[in-house]
Write an enzyme that holds these catalytic residues in place. Structure first.
Site, short mmCIF file in Angstrom:
data_model
loop_
_atom_site.label_atom_id
_atom_site.label_comp_id
_atom_site.label_asym_id
_atom_site.label_seq_id
_atom_site.Cartn_x
_atom_site.Cartn_y
_atom_site.Cartn_z
N GLY A 74 4.98 1.51 0.25
CA GLY A 74 5.05 0.26 0.46
C GLY A 74 4.61 -1.25 0.08
N THR A 75 3.20 -0.76 -0.70
CA THR A 75 3.47 -2.19 -1.58
C THR A 75 3.77 -2.69 -2.39
OG1 THR A 75 0.58 -2.16 -0.20
CG2 THR A 75 1.25 -3.72 -2.05
N ASN A 154 3.58 -4.64 12.44
CA ASN A 154 2.86 -3.30 12.15
C ASN A 154 1.57 -3.49 13.46
OD1 ASN A 154 2.32 -5.30 9.83
ND2 ASN A 154 0.38 -4.87 9.33
N GLN A 192 7.35 0.03 8.67
CA GLN A 192 6.93 0.26 10.37
C GLN A 192 8.13 0.94 11.52
OE1 GLN A 192 4.02 1.06 11.54
NE2 GLN A 192 2.50 -0.08 10.06
N SER A 212 8.02 2.87 3.59
CA SER A 212 7.09 3.81 2.60
C SER A 212 6.52 5.45 3.53
CB SER A 212 6.21 3.01 2.72
OG SER A 212 4.45 4.10 2.82
N HIS A 214 4.57 7.35 3.64
CA HIS A 214 2.92 8.13 4.84
C HIS A 214 3.33 7.63 6.42
CE1 HIS A 214 0.42 4.73 5.13
NE2 HIS A 214 1.12 3.82 3.79
N THR A 250 6.75 8.37 -14.44
CA THR A 250 7.15 9.76 -14.41
C THR A 250 7.59 9.69 -12.35
OG1 THR A 250 6.67 10.24 -16.28
CG2 THR A 250 6.86 11.82 -14.21
N CYS A 338 -4.13 -2.62 6.65
CA CYS A 338 -5.14 -3.81 6.01
C CYS A 338 -6.00 -4.78 5.13
CB CYS A 338 -3.77 -3.76 4.78
SG CYS A 338 -3.13 -2.92 4.79
#
Ligand code: PLP
Length: 405
Positions: A74-75, A154, A192, A212, A214, A250, A338
């Site tokens: 996501g970052t 978040n 989120q 993202s 995860h 890749t 974070c």
């Protein structure tokens, strides 16, 4: 008997679904070619990649699969959106509008741009953490090229009025077209919200949207950026010709397919899971209010994610609560993963006008698929005692043991 561990930190990350683990394991051994290779192995990987792109485009209601670019997280998606639009449109204007409660992935990208000649407006939010679409309108300048406002926060779970902000930007762009002013692009960080609430890029009216894997029971190290066709964007990662020259590197085929599968499974269960999780969250919220004095619920009471509850416990540090609960086998957070490790109170709560003491005592409970009523009962059994104990040691607590039973 060994106590059951309770994971209530799903906004930090979520466990990978067993179906996703199985799929990735299979793909890692059967589809290991490089999607850029011309031989059979490469073509098999390419097909898997493009099938995943087609599926995720469908899940987000994007018009075309080519509007999806896979990233490493996501970052990266946020950085790509903010810096990519800034670099490609800098000759037209250098003004960016964002909100003061964005994730550091957006805030720090904007901070970097401000050191490189861009002007950033940080919109205020109200006490619930909501951006006012009228404030977006007031912040427009002739040089504005981008607005970036997150879909769901978040830390508090507050859901921003993205559709309304999208409407304001569309109207502004119609006027600008006539005046030959630069077009304003609209980005939302949906890291989120994706998998938790409906994320439809047409309905939201966004040009760019980050997600993202995860955060919705997919693997770590995979994300995506939706880029609406016709968006003028510069790549930020240079190298080979991957992702139609927009993101070199890749492709992680198994990770991408795993992320897409996780989102597909989540969306299939979303309505029922939202009802179940909001029931658990409400049970937790009521239990806390009934048993612990001097607390505040942070965030919007209605416009919020079903799984998130952010509570300030006055006179003690959120970090002490986190560590005490951890010793009891209960995992929570003081806010953004974070930002943890920093003694600074949360920038999100600060922006919402929360006083520093309440912000220091904030704890985020973020529930997920594995949590049950039994987990909530256990948290409610442990938490009041923990708060009492910590407050009894606190020099600023005059109330003694909890008086509200
Ligand atoms: N944006 C938001 C709102 C987040 O909550 C997070 C992670 O916590 C990110 C961006 C960064 O995502 P990632 O961990 O995939 O880099």
């Amino acid at each position: 008997m060994e106590k059951k561990l309770i994971y209530a930190d799903h906004n930090a990350t979520s466990p990978v679904r067993p179906e996703v683990v199985a799929l990735m394991q299979e793909l890692n051994s059967s589809v290991y070619g490089n999607a850029s290779s011309m031989h059979l192995f490469g073509q098999k990987a390419k097909k898997c990649l493009e099938d995943s792109r087609e599926m995720i485009a469908k899940l987000l209601n994007a018009e075309r699969p080519e509007e999806i670019v896979f990233t490493s997280c996501g970052t990266e998606a946020d950085n790509f959106a903010v810096k990519g639009i800034a670099w490609s449109n800098s000759r037209k204007g250098k003004h960016i509008i964002t909100s003061s409660l964005e994730h550091p992935a957006v805030l720090n990208a904007c901070d970097f741009l401000s050191k490189n000649g861009f002007d950033i407006t940080y919109l205020p939010v109200n006490g619930f953490g909501l951006v006012d679409p009228e404030d977006v309108q007031k912040a427009f300048r002739n040089e504005t090229i981008l607005v970036s406002v997150m879909h769901a926060n978040n830390e508090t779970g507050t859901i921003e009025p993205i559709k309304q902000i999208g409407g304001v930007i569309r109207e502004e762009n119609e006027n600008r077209y006539r005046k030959q002013l630069p077009r304003i692009y609209f980005h939302t960080d949906a890291v989120q919200s994706c998998g938790k609430i409906n994320v439809d890029v047409q309905e939201l009216g966004v040009d760019l949207l980050s997600l993202s894997g995860h955060k919705f029971y997919g693997p770590k190290g995979v994300g995506a950026l939706f880029i609406r066709k016709g968006t003028y964007i510069e790549p930020v990662q240079h190298g080979g010709h991957h992702e139609r020259n927009l993101r070199a590197g890749t492709e992680n085929i198994a990770g991408i397919a795993g992320m897409v599968k996780a989102l597909e499974l989540d969306l299939g269960e979303m309505s029922a899971e939202q009802v179940r999780l909001s029931g658990l969250r409400d049970m937790l919220e009521k239990g806390i209010k009934d048993s612990i004095p001097e607390i505040e619920i942070n965030g919007h009471h209605v416009e919020r994610l079903a799984n998130t509850l952010n509570v300030s416990f006055r006179h003690i540090e959120g970090e002490s609560i986190l560590l005490s609960l951890d010793l009891e086998g209960i995992a929570v957070s003081t806010g953004s993963a974070c930002a943890s490790g920093s003694s600074e109170p949360s920038h999100v709560l600060k922006a919402m006008g929360c006083d520093p003491e309440a912000a220091q005592g904030a704890v985020r409970f973020s529930l997920g698929r594995q949590n049950s009523e039994e987990d909530i009962r256990r948290i409610l059994e442990v938490l009041p005692k923990t708060i009492d104990r910590l407050r009894s040691m606190s020099p600023v607590w005059a109330g003694g043991v909890s008086n509200k039973k």
